[in-house]
Design an enzyme around this catalytic site. Structure first.
Site, PDB file in Angstrom:
ATOM      1  N   TYR A  32      65.670 -52.088  -2.975  1.00 60.88           N
ATOM      2  CA  TYR A  32      66.257 -53.099  -3.855  1.00 60.88           C
ATOM      3  C   TYR A  32      65.859 -52.884  -5.303  1.00 60.88           C
ATOM      4  O   TYR A  32      64.986 -52.057  -5.600  1.00 60.88           O
ATOM      5  CB  TYR A  32      65.833 -54.499  -3.404  1.00 60.88           C
ATOM      6  N   LYS A 145      60.879 -48.741  -3.937  1.00 57.18           N
ATOM      7  CA  LYS A 145      61.086 -50.197  -4.016  1.00 57.18           C
ATOM      8  C   LYS A 145      61.739 -50.644  -2.708  1.00 57.18           C
ATOM      9  O   LYS A 145      62.921 -50.991  -2.652  1.00 57.18           O
ATOM     10  CB  LYS A 145      61.916 -50.564  -5.248  1.00 57.18           C
ATOM     11  N   GLU A 177      47.788 -52.007  -8.329  1.00 52.57           N
ATOM     12  CA  GLU A 177      48.755 -52.834  -9.065  1.00 52.57           C
ATOM     13  C   GLU A 177      48.671 -54.266  -8.545  1.00 52.57           C
ATOM     14  O   GLU A 177      47.741 -54.603  -7.823  1.00 52.57           O
ATOM     15  CB  GLU A 177      50.166 -52.258  -8.922  1.00 52.57           C
ATOM     16  N   LEU A 201      54.267 -48.923  -7.860  1.00 51.63           N
ATOM     17  CA  LEU A 201      55.658 -48.833  -8.300  1.00 51.63           C
ATOM     18  C   LEU A 201      55.635 -48.493  -9.788  1.00 51.63           C
ATOM     19  O   LEU A 201      54.917 -49.132 -10.560  1.00 51.63           O
ATOM     20  CB  LEU A 201      56.371 -50.171  -8.083  1.00 51.63           C
TER      21      LEU A 201
HETATM   22  N1  PDD Z   1      58.733 -56.709  -8.736  1.00 55.23           N
HETATM   23  N2  PDD Z   1      54.835 -53.431  -8.698  1.00 55.23           N
HETATM   24  C1  PDD Z   1      55.408 -54.125  -7.709  1.00 55.23           C
HETATM   25  C2  PDD Z   1      54.808 -54.066  -6.356  1.00 55.23           C
HETATM   26  C3  PDD Z   1      56.564 -54.894  -7.959  1.00 55.23           C
HETATM   27  O1  PDD Z   1      57.145 -55.584  -6.964  1.00 55.23           O
HETATM   28  C4  PDD Z   1      57.086 -54.951  -9.281  1.00 55.23           C
HETATM   29  C5  PDD Z   1      58.317 -55.748  -9.627  1.00 55.23           C
HETATM   30  C6  PDD Z   1      56.444 -54.209 -10.290  1.00 55.23           C
HETATM   31  C7  PDD Z   1      56.944 -54.190 -11.702  1.00 55.23           C
HETATM   32  O2  PDD Z   1      58.110 -53.404 -11.819  1.00 55.23           O
HETATM   33  P1  PDD Z   1      59.229 -53.715 -12.902  1.00 55.23           P
HETATM   34  O3  PDD Z   1      58.546 -53.761 -14.220  1.00 55.23           O
HETATM   35  O4  PDD Z   1      60.163 -52.577 -12.785  1.00 55.23           O
HETATM   36  O5  PDD Z   1      59.846 -55.038 -12.538  1.00 55.23           O
HETATM   37  C8  PDD Z   1      55.325 -53.455  -9.957  1.00 55.23           C
HETATM   38  C9  PDD Z   1      60.025 -57.333  -8.876  1.00 55.23           C
HETATM   39  C10 PDD Z   1      60.239 -58.011 -10.177  1.00 55.23           C
HETATM   40  C11 PDD Z   1      60.301 -58.216  -7.666  1.00 55.23           C
HETATM   41  O6  PDD Z   1      60.067 -57.736  -6.570  1.00 55.23           O
HETATM   42  O7  PDD Z   1      60.768 -59.343  -7.824  1.00 55.23           O
END
Ligand code: PDD
Length: 282
Positions: A32, A145, A177, A201
């Site tokens: 996703y 993701k 993270e 991620l």
């Molecule tokens: N989550 N690490 C993890 C495990 C994440 O789920 C996310 C983002 C990030 C940050 O990635 P980005 O800057 O590309 O949003 C890091 C999204 C927002 C979610 O699952 O809702």
């Protein structure tokens, strides 16, 4: 009523039919993206679309249209739903088939996307949030993701049950993270964050932040921090598409630095905001 994208059709939610044997539903067999919308525009769309295709490829799912068509579908969805500030959630699963673990030979992937209006979390951006440390028990392909978010969900829930906003995950002593965010510490003007390996991620917001550090002359070290080092940082913050940059002022009840938003964190927030063309809000 809002439109939903189902494969290449815009439909109403009441008309959305997902099979009981959709592999996303049964196995979390899919990937996703969450893309932010500011002022009616998809923010860093290319980066999110590239990562969507990259995640799909890593789990051997073929996205059934070109990146240009995909971009247009996302854009049309935002426009149809008249989203000004919000987000697009989009997922692709391997599709539906009689339950078996190995991939079915002739199943079409299923794409679903929808939008939501979301405000920027300005209060948290200014005042920061508290976090807890938790062992990172997820699989070793956190660069994908994936829809399999049980490890992340359990960690976030544990944080909430402890009155905290986020969990700072660590493998042994090393911080990786957050449960849904990337993590950064600042010490003596240097920004530390975990390198973009299979253990995190590679956040799109993270990439923006590293670009801003370059522009602002902030030295970056993509070196993992230990828990002890994290507690000794002058500033600590998290980032994600929806959270942008949120200071973490306490971890496990220990104040980080002054226990308030740090000066470089604020500088990065302001530089981030300046790129959104929304005026000064923070
Ligand atoms: N989550 N690490 C993890 C495990 C994440 O789920 C996310 C983002 C990030 C940050 O990635 P980005 O800057 O590309 O949003 C890091 C999204 C927002 C979610 O699952 O809702």
């Amino acid at each position: 009523m809002d439109w939903i994208l189902h494969n290449d059709e815009f439909i109403q939610e009441v008309d959305l039919k997902i099979s009981k044997e959709d592999r996303g539903y049964q196995f979390g067999d899919g990937i996703y993206e969450v893309i932010r919308v500011y002022g009616g525009d998809l923010y860093t769309a290319k980066e999110h679309i590239d990562r969507f295709y990259a995640s799909a490829e890593k789990v051997k799912i073929v996205v059934p249209y070109t990146k240009d068509v995909f971009h247009k579908l996302m854009y049309d969805l935002v426009e149809r739903n008249e989203i000004n500030n919000g987000q697009v959630y989009v997922q692709i699963t391997r599709g539906a088939f009689m339950r078996q673990h190995h991939f079915p030979s002739d199943t079409s992937p299923v794409v679903v996307a929808y939008t939501k209006s979301v405000e920027r979390p300005l209060e948290l951006m200014r005042n920061g949030a508290h976090a807890i440390f938790l062992e990172d028990i997820r699989w070793l392909r956190c660069d994908i993701k994936s829809l399999n978010l049980l490890g992340n969900v359990m960690a976030k829930q544990e944080a909430y049950e402890n009155g905290c906003y986020e969990a700072v995950l660590h493998r042994g002593e090393v911080i990786t993270e957050g449960s849904s965010s990337n993590m950064y510490g600042i010490k003596d003007g240097i920004l530390y964050t975990h390198p973009a390996t299979n253990l995190i991620l590679d956040g799109i917001t993270r990439r923006t932040i590293l670009g801003l550090c370059d522009e602002l002359g902030i030295t970056v070290q993509q070196t993992p921090m230990t828990k002890d080092q994290a507690l000794d940082m002058d500033e600590f913050f998290m980032s994600s598409t929806t959270a942008e940059i949120i200071p973490l002022t306490q971890i496990d009840g220990n104040k980080i630095g002054t226990g308030e938003r740090g000066t470089l964190t604020e500088k990065l927030q302001k530089a981030f905001e300046a790129k959104l063309n929304l005026g000064v809000q923070i």
